[in-house]
Write a protein that holds these residues in place. Structure first.
Motif, short mmCIF file in Angstrom:
data_model
loop_
_atom_site.label_atom_id
_atom_site.label_comp_id
_atom_site.label_asym_id
_atom_site.label_seq_id
_atom_site.Cartn_x
_atom_site.Cartn_y
_atom_site.Cartn_z
N GLN A 149 0.83 -1.20 0.00
CA GLN A 149 0.00 0.00 0.00
C GLN A 149 0.87 1.26 0.00
O GLN A 149 0.57 2.23 -0.70
N LEU A 150 1.95 1.22 0.77
CA LEU A 150 2.87 2.36 0.80
C LEU A 150 3.52 2.59 -0.56
O LEU A 150 3.64 3.73 -1.02
N LEU A 151 3.92 1.51 -1.21
CA LEU A 151 4.56 1.63 -2.53
C LEU A 151 3.60 2.22 -3.55
O LEU A 151 3.98 3.03 -4.40
N GLU A 152 2.33 1.83 -3.47
CA GLU A 152 1.33 2.35 -4.39
C GLU A 152 1.15 3.86 -4.20
O GLU A 152 1.09 4.63 -5.17
N ILE A 153 1.07 4.30 -2.95
CA ILE A 153 0.91 5.72 -2.66
C ILE A 153 2.18 6.49 -3.02
O ILE A 153 2.12 7.62 -3.53
N LEU A 154 3.34 5.86 -2.79
CA LEU A 154 4.62 6.48 -3.16
C LEU A 154 4.70 6.72 -4.66
O LEU A 154 5.14 7.78 -5.12
N GLU A 155 4.28 5.72 -5.44
CA GLU A 155 4.30 5.86 -6.89
C GLU A 155 3.41 7.01 -7.35
O GLU A 155 3.77 7.78 -8.25
N GLN A 156 2.26 7.15 -6.71
CA GLN A 156 1.35 8.24 -7.05
C GLN A 156 1.99 9.59 -6.74
O GLN A 156 1.91 10.53 -7.53
N SER A 157 2.65 9.69 -5.57
CA SER A 157 3.31 10.93 -5.19
C SER A 157 4.45 11.26 -6.14
O SER A 157 4.65 12.42 -6.51
N LEU A 158 5.19 10.24 -6.56
CA LEU A 158 6.29 10.43 -7.50
C LEU A 158 5.78 10.95 -8.84
O LEU A 158 6.40 11.82 -9.47
N SER A 159 4.65 10.43 -9.29
CA SER A 159 4.09 10.84 -10.58
C SER A 159 3.63 12.30 -10.55
O SER A 159 3.54 12.95 -11.59
N LEU A 215 18.98 9.64 8.29
CA LEU A 215 18.82 10.00 6.89
C LEU A 215 17.35 9.90 6.46
O LEU A 215 16.85 10.76 5.72
N ILE A 216 16.66 8.89 6.96
CA ILE A 216 15.24 8.74 6.65
C ILE A 216 14.46 9.95 7.15
O ILE A 216 13.61 10.50 6.45
N GLU A 217 14.75 10.37 8.38
CA GLU A 217 14.06 11.53 8.95
C GLU A 217 14.32 12.79 8.12
O GLU A 217 13.43 13.62 7.92
N GLY A 218 15.55 12.92 7.61
CA GLY A 218 15.89 14.05 6.77
C GLY A 218 15.11 14.04 5.46
O GLY A 218 14.62 15.08 5.00
N LEU A 219 14.98 12.86 4.86
CA LEU A 219 14.24 12.73 3.60
C LEU A 219 12.75 13.04 3.81
O LEU A 219 12.11 13.66 2.96
N LEU A 220 12.22 12.60 4.94
CA LEU A 220 10.81 12.87 5.24
C LEU A 220 10.57 14.38 5.43
O LEU A 220 9.55 14.90 5.00
N LYS A 221 11.53 15.06 6.06
CA LYS A 221 11.40 16.51 6.21
C LYS A 221 11.47 17.21 4.86
O LYS A 221 10.82 18.24 4.64
N ASN A 222 12.26 16.62 3.93
CA ASN A 222 12.36 17.20 2.59
C ASN A 222 11.01 17.23 1.87
O ASN A 222 10.71 18.16 1.13
N ILE A 223 10.20 16.18 2.08
CA ILE A 223 8.97 16.05 1.29
C ILE A 223 7.71 16.53 1.99
O ILE A 223 6.70 16.80 1.33
N GLN A 224 7.72 16.61 3.32
CA GLN A 224 6.45 16.84 4.03
C GLN A 224 5.84 18.22 3.77
O GLN A 224 4.65 18.43 4.01
N GLY A 225 6.64 19.16 3.23
CA GLY A 225 6.09 20.47 2.93
C GLY A 225 5.36 20.55 1.61
O GLY A 225 4.64 21.51 1.35
N TYR A 226 5.49 19.52 0.77
CA TYR A 226 4.80 19.50 -0.53
C TYR A 226 3.38 18.96 -0.33
O TYR A 226 3.20 17.89 0.27
N PRO A 227 2.36 19.66 -0.83
CA PRO A 227 0.97 19.23 -0.61
C PRO A 227 0.69 17.78 -1.00
O PRO A 227 -0.02 17.07 -0.29
N ASN A 228 1.25 17.31 -2.13
CA ASN A 228 0.97 15.95 -2.58
C ASN A 228 1.78 14.90 -1.83
O ASN A 228 1.60 13.70 -2.05
N CYS A 229 2.67 15.34 -0.92
CA CYS A 229 3.53 14.40 -0.19
C CYS A 229 3.20 14.31 1.30
O CYS A 229 3.79 13.48 2.00
N LYS A 230 2.32 15.15 1.79
CA LYS A 230 2.05 15.15 3.23
C LYS A 230 1.56 13.80 3.73
O LYS A 230 2.00 13.33 4.78
N TRP A 231 0.68 13.17 2.97
CA TRP A 231 0.10 11.91 3.42
C TRP A 231 1.13 10.79 3.40
O TRP A 231 1.26 10.05 4.38
#
Length: 282
Positions: A212-222, A249-265
């Motif tokens: 389920q995570l991979l599916e949502i990740l793919e959508q966010s990437l697109s 490093l994971i925490e840093g990557l999550l901080k990189n994306i959490q400000g983008y509207p399509n990446c919050k979830w």
């Protein structure tokens, strides 16, 4: 507006008037001005439509709230932003918020009940993380009870706002609940909901799966447009498939994306998933 979004918006209007049970696919298609065939190209059933609506509303509300909590973590504004964002979202989507509050207590559909429990559990996790960050060891014996107190505030005041046409100053409401929450956090000495009760309730529901995570990740990437967003999502996907990154490093990557509207979830879901994974591997 796409056909799928049209169906969802028009269905909410009917559900608000009649509820889930009394609204038929035929009524939805007539309200949209489309054929049943067009409906079934977007949704396999009315239940699938309802699940999509719940996912859309709840994922946005919880991810927006979680973003505010993590952005202001351990800051005096954290509680205020939590309450303000929660009620602002309910007010913005008041029709569907009303439906959910009614249906959660009436639904006998197992899939819907499971979905309600799923998002309730995610909300509890956000609240618990926030309270631990703000008050630390001071609430070690009362934090699980505080989660239920805060959920009670949200439920009671949401009902007052949504069903009684009460004029609401959201800033005043948020400040009022911050004061009440601080008082409870510093004064409660005899909790009812213990850690054992809290964990027992949560064990009855499933965690989000890797697929389920991979599916949502793919959508966010697109939908990603910025290079930082794309690269961070790609690294997180790679780690999900073949773990190799450190927790820092994971925490840093999550901080990189959490400000983008399509990446919050997806940021919210991944943070919880990796936190659980790290705990299990300790």
């Amino acid at each position: 507006m796409g056909k799928k979004q049209l169906i969802m918006e028009k269905a909410v209007e009917l559900f608000a008037q009649q509820g889930f049970e009394l609204t038929s696919v035929q009524q939805i298609t007539e309200h949209c001005g489309i054929s049943k065939g067009a409906f079934y190209l977007s949704f396999k059933s009315k239940d699938e439509l309802i699940i999509a609506l719940i996912d859309q509303f709840m994922s946005q509300m919880i991810s927006d709230t979680d973003y505010q909590v993590t952005k202001n973590q351990n800051d005096e504004k954290t509680l205020y932003e939590f309450y303000f964002t929660m009620f602002k979202s309910s007010q913005k989507h008041s029709n569907f918020a009303k439906i959910l509050m009614k249906e959660q207590s009436q639904s006998f559909n197992k899939e819907l009940v499971s979905k309600f429990h799923h998002y309730d559990r995610l909300l509890e996790k956000t609240i618990l993380t926030m309270m631990e960050g703000l008050f630390g060891e001071k609430i070690e014996n009362t934090k699980h009870d505080l989660v239920y107190c805060i959920k009670g505030f949200i439920s009671i005041y949401s009902e007052l706002i949504l069903f009684n046409n009460v004029p609401v100053n959201l800033e005043q409401l948020a400040h009022s609940l911050v004061e009440k929450t601080n008082l409870l956090a510093t004064q409660i000495t005899t909790p009812f909901v213990t850690k054992e009760i809290f964990q027992l309730k949560r064990l009855s529901h499933e965690e989000v799966t890797k697929d389920q995570l991979l599916e949502i990740l793919e959508q966010s990437l697109s939908e990603a447009e910025e290079l930082l967003e794309q690269e961070s999502l790609s690294l997180l996907k790679q780690h999900l498939l073949e773990p190799s990154l450190s927790q820092v490093l994971i925490e840093g990557l999550l901080k990189n994306i959490q400000g983008y509207p399509n990446c919050k979830w997806i940021a919210y879901l991944l943070r919880n998933y990796f936190a659980l994974e790290f705990t299990e591997n300790k």
